[in-house]
Design a protein around this motif. Structure first.
Motif, PDB file in Angstrom:
ATOM      1  N   ASP A 288       0.830  -1.200   0.000  1.00  0.00           N
ATOM      2  CA  ASP A 288       0.000   0.000   0.000  1.00  0.00           C
ATOM      3  C   ASP A 288       0.863   1.246   0.000  1.00  0.00           C
TER       4      ASP A 288
ATOM      5  N   THR B  31       1.688   2.504  12.078  1.00  0.00           N
ATOM      6  CA  THR B  31       0.476   2.755  11.297  1.00  0.00           C
ATOM      7  C   THR B  31       0.864   3.210   9.893  1.00  0.00           C
ATOM      8  N   LYS B  32      -0.119   3.270   9.011  1.00  0.00           N
ATOM      9  CA  LYS B  32       0.144   3.806   7.672  1.00  0.00           C
ATOM     10  C   LYS B  32       0.610   5.251   7.771  1.00  0.00           C
ATOM     11  N   GLU B  33       0.022   6.011   8.679  1.00  0.00           N
ATOM     12  CA  GLU B  33       0.419   7.413   8.847  1.00  0.00           C
ATOM     13  C   GLU B  33       1.846   7.513   9.362  1.00  0.00           C
TER      14      GLU B  33
ATOM     15  N   ASP C 236       4.232   5.316   8.982  1.00  0.00           N
ATOM     16  CA  ASP C 236       5.099   4.912   7.869  1.00  0.00           C
ATOM     17  C   ASP C 236       5.277   6.067   6.874  1.00  0.00           C
TER      18      ASP C 236
ATOM     19  N   VAL D  91       0.983   5.198   0.893  1.00  0.00           N
ATOM     20  CA  VAL D  91       0.296   6.108   1.799  1.00  0.00           C
ATOM     21  C   VAL D  91       0.823   7.506   1.554  1.00  0.00           C
TER      22      VAL D  91
END
Length: 192
Positions: free
Chosen positions: A40, A125-127, A129, A42
């Protein structure tokens, strides 16, 4: 299980066992832990970009000035000053090797929770990262520039190590926690 950043593993190579190896006797190389090509992607929101900009221009109040004033007391500095041959490799590696977050995988691998940063136990988290991916290249370039400038001046390698430690001490606390910077530089666990 802990993923130890390649930066730390290289900087400590030949000096002592990494903290990851001491904690559980198991490490997962950053190369093995690298995300798949189709992972993914981000991006940061405008609020996230504003937070990143604030971190990149952090004031003295936002950084750990107590640590910065104690560079000579750091474990890395003592090693560099006690072994001039090692100091050259340490300075080069501190400047040129991209850091990666230091992550505990225990709960994740056991299906009991997310990966967590070892320094503060915060979940990955994606944030977080995206934040790391945005700030890390800028910090790396700053270290490379500092290293090259000091080498051009003829600064001794151990002093370059001290300057790089000071530079890293001045980076955003969030970034330091993601990479477990204070623990790696000062040889402490859980506190600075």
């Amino acid at each position: 299980m802990i993923i130890h950043s390649g930066y730390g593993a290289v900087a400590y190579s030949g000096i002592s066992a990494s903290s990851a190896q001491r904690q559980e006797g198991r490490t997962l190389s950053a190369a093995i832990a690298a995300p798949a090509k189709n992972a993914d992607q981000v991006s940061l929101s405008s609020a996230g970009m504003n937070a990143l900009a604030k971190d990149l221009t952090a004031s003295a109040e936002d950084t750990n000035t107590e640590i910065r004033s104690n560079v000579k007391n750091s474990w890395l500095s003592r090693q560099a000053h006690s072994n001039p041959e090692l100091a050259g490799a340490m300075a080069y590696n501190l400047a040129n090797v991209q850091e990666a977050p230091l992550v505990n995988l225990t709960d994740f691998l056991n299906g009991k929770g997310p990966m967590r940063y070892t320094s503060n136990n915060a979940p990955v988290t994606k944030e977080s990262d995206a934040y790391f991916d945005a700030i890390a290249p800028k910090i790396l370039q700053g270290r490379i520039n500092l290293y090259e400038t000091e080498k051009a001046k003829g600064t001794p390698d151990a002093e370059i190590v001290d300057k790089l430690i000071g530079y890293m001490d001045g980076q955003p606390v969030r970034y330091q926690e993601m990479t477990a910077w204070p623990e790696r530089a000062y040889g402490t666990t859980g506190s600075v």
